[in-house]
Design a protein around this motif. Structure first.
Motif: not given
Length: 88
Positions: A8-36
């Motif tokens: 969460y320290n790495d995800a700290k941005v002005e006004g809160g936290y942004d974790f999305t850059p940490m999962v950008e690499g796996v997002m295309p794989y997650l889109d392949r499935y109907d249930l996660l």
């Protein structure tokens, strides 16, 4: 998802936290499935409850926002990141 302070320290941005850059690499794989499922292992109580790590984990509320982003094209079921995928 088990969120330690260095995550969460790495995800700290002005006004809160942004974790999305940490999962950008796996997002295309997650889109392949109907249930996660997401193994959410920390409380998502936010800063108002005091962020903490082992042994009493409490994560920023933005972790919940991340789960919503990850579920944008699939149904995601947060369960107490270990991801289990099921092709329907």
């Amino acid at each position: 998802m088990l969120i330690h302070s260095r995550v969460y320290n790495d995800a700290k941005v002005e006004g809160g936290y942004d974790f999305t850059p940490m999962v950008e690499g796996v997002m295309p794989y997650l889109d392949r499935y109907d249930l996660l499922t997401a193994n959410q292992e920390t409380m998502i109580g936010g800063e108002s409850h005091g962020l903490s790590t082992y042994p009493q984990f409490n994560s920023p509320k933005e972790v919940g926002d991340l789960l919503k982003v990850m579920a944008s094209t699939s149904l995601i079921l947060p369960i107490i990141i270990r991801l289990t995928v099921v092709k329907v």
